[in-house]
Design an enzyme around this catalytic site. Structure first.
Site, PDB file in Angstrom:
ATOM      1  N   CYS A   3     105.254  12.922  82.763  1.00  0.00           N
ATOM      2  CA  CYS A   3     106.495  12.121  81.411  1.00  0.00           C
ATOM      3  C   CYS A   3     107.550  13.182  81.136  1.00  0.00           C
ATOM      4  O   CYS A   3     106.670  14.394  79.887  1.00  0.00           O
ATOM      5  CB  CYS A   3     106.016  11.604  80.130  1.00  0.00           C
ATOM      6  N   HIS A  45     104.116   7.807  73.435  1.00  0.00           N
ATOM      7  CA  HIS A  45     104.282   7.318  74.648  1.00  0.00           C
ATOM      8  C   HIS A  45     104.250   6.219  74.430  1.00  0.00           C
ATOM      9  O   HIS A  45     102.954   5.374  75.201  1.00  0.00           O
ATOM     10  CB  HIS A  45     104.121   7.936  76.063  1.00  0.00           C
ATOM     11  N   HIS A  96     110.483   7.365  77.977  1.00  0.00           N
ATOM     12  CA  HIS A  96     109.961   7.219  76.930  1.00  0.00           C
ATOM     13  C   HIS A  96     111.105   7.342  75.808  1.00  0.00           C
ATOM     14  O   HIS A  96     112.012   7.605  75.728  1.00  0.00           O
ATOM     15  CB  HIS A  96     109.156   8.731  76.676  1.00  0.00           C
ATOM     16  N   HIS A  98     113.194   6.490  72.791  1.00  0.00           N
ATOM     17  CA  HIS A  98     114.239   7.858  72.394  1.00  0.00           C
ATOM     18  C   HIS A  98     115.261   7.434  72.011  1.00  0.00           C
ATOM     19  O   HIS A  98     115.868   6.461  72.098  1.00  0.00           O
ATOM     20  CB  HIS A  98     114.932   9.257  73.161  1.00  0.00           C
ATOM     21  N   HIS A 100     118.591   8.500  70.817  1.00  0.00           N
ATOM     22  CA  HIS A 100     119.650   9.676  70.535  1.00  0.00           C
ATOM     23  C   HIS A 100     120.597   9.467  68.805  1.00  0.00           C
ATOM     24  O   HIS A 100     121.097   8.781  68.433  1.00  0.00           O
ATOM     25  CB  HIS A 100     121.063   9.465  71.366  1.00  0.00           C
TER      26      HIS A 100
HETATM   27  P1  DGP Z   1     118.645   8.096  77.755  1.00  0.00           P
HETATM   28  O1  DGP Z   1     120.088   8.355  79.295  1.00  0.00           O
HETATM   29  O2  DGP Z   1     118.407   7.182  77.281  1.00  0.00           O
HETATM   30  O3  DGP Z   1     116.954   8.100  79.325  1.00  0.00           O
HETATM   31  O4  DGP Z   1     118.567   9.727  77.990  1.00  0.00           O
HETATM   32  C1  DGP Z   1     117.621  10.955  77.845  1.00  0.00           C
HETATM   33  C2  DGP Z   1     118.379  12.441  77.689  1.00  0.00           C
HETATM   34  O5  DGP Z   1     117.199  12.890  77.647  1.00  0.00           O
HETATM   35  C3  DGP Z   1     119.724  12.211  78.077  1.00  0.00           C
HETATM   36  O6  DGP Z   1     120.829  12.623  77.584  1.00  0.00           O
HETATM   37  C4  DGP Z   1     119.481  14.174  78.912  1.00  0.00           C
HETATM   38  C5  DGP Z   1     118.012  14.425  77.919  1.00  0.00           C
HETATM   39  N1  DGP Z   1     117.048  15.303  78.968  1.00  0.00           N
HETATM   40  C6  DGP Z   1     116.461  15.150  79.793  1.00  0.00           C
HETATM   41  N2  DGP Z   1     115.595  16.185  80.010  1.00  0.00           N
HETATM   42  C7  DGP Z   1     115.635  16.575  79.142  1.00  0.00           C
HETATM   43  C8  DGP Z   1     115.229  17.827  79.168  1.00  0.00           C
HETATM   44  O7  DGP Z   1     114.197  18.871  79.901  1.00  0.00           O
HETATM   45  N3  DGP Z   1     115.450  18.334  76.787  1.00  0.00           N
HETATM   46  C9  DGP Z   1     116.553  18.119  76.881  1.00  0.00           C
HETATM   47  N4  DGP Z   1     116.761  18.948  75.419  1.00  0.00           N
HETATM   48  N5  DGP Z   1     116.908  16.786  76.890  1.00  0.00           N
HETATM   49  C10 DGP Z   1     116.540  16.636  77.811  1.00  0.00           C
END
Ligand code: DGP
Length: 112
Positions: A3, A45, A96, A98, A100
């Protein structure tokens, strides 16, 4: 577990971490969709809001309160939007949970 957010939490993948406590980290999103775009990620997680236990619900409630506490320090004095995607229709890309955190400018009224 493979993950990406668990790896970020463990420090195995670098990130711009702006806040951390026993419950969560807050990092800058790698592909910002607003002037300020952060992700609040629980250290525990679970995939999304449909996979939360009662204990997880208390944890997420605490996360929301803390996001409120730290918002001004993240440049979000003018307000902010919280979004948590679940599943394909919402385009969730990382399974996982999260949250925004979007702000730092006037956001579009097209969504929400
Ligand atoms: P979602 O589409 O809701 O699953 O959002 C996932 C978000 O995670 C997306 O806006 C881009 C962000 N993201 C993905 N990989 C990484 C990473 O390696 N580092 C950071 N800082 N953000 C990431």
């Amino acid at each position: 577990m493979d993950c990406i957010f668990c790896k970020i939490i463990k420090g195995e993948i670098p990130s711009a971490r702006v806040y951390e406590d026993e419950d969560m980290i807050v990092i800058r999103d790698i592909a910002p969709q607003a002037k300020y775009h952060y992700l609040a990620i629980p250290k525990k997680h679970f995939a999304d809001v449909t996979e939360m236990t009662e204990e997880d619900a208390v944890l997420v409630g605490r996360m929301l309160r803390k996001i409120g506490d730290i918002a001004a320090s993240l440049g979000l004095e003018g307000g902010f939007r919280l979004v948590s995607n679940k599943g394909a229709d919402a385009m969730q890309s990382v399974p996982h949970l999260h949250i925004h955190i979007l702000g730092g400018e006037k956001l579009s009224d097209k969504m929400c």
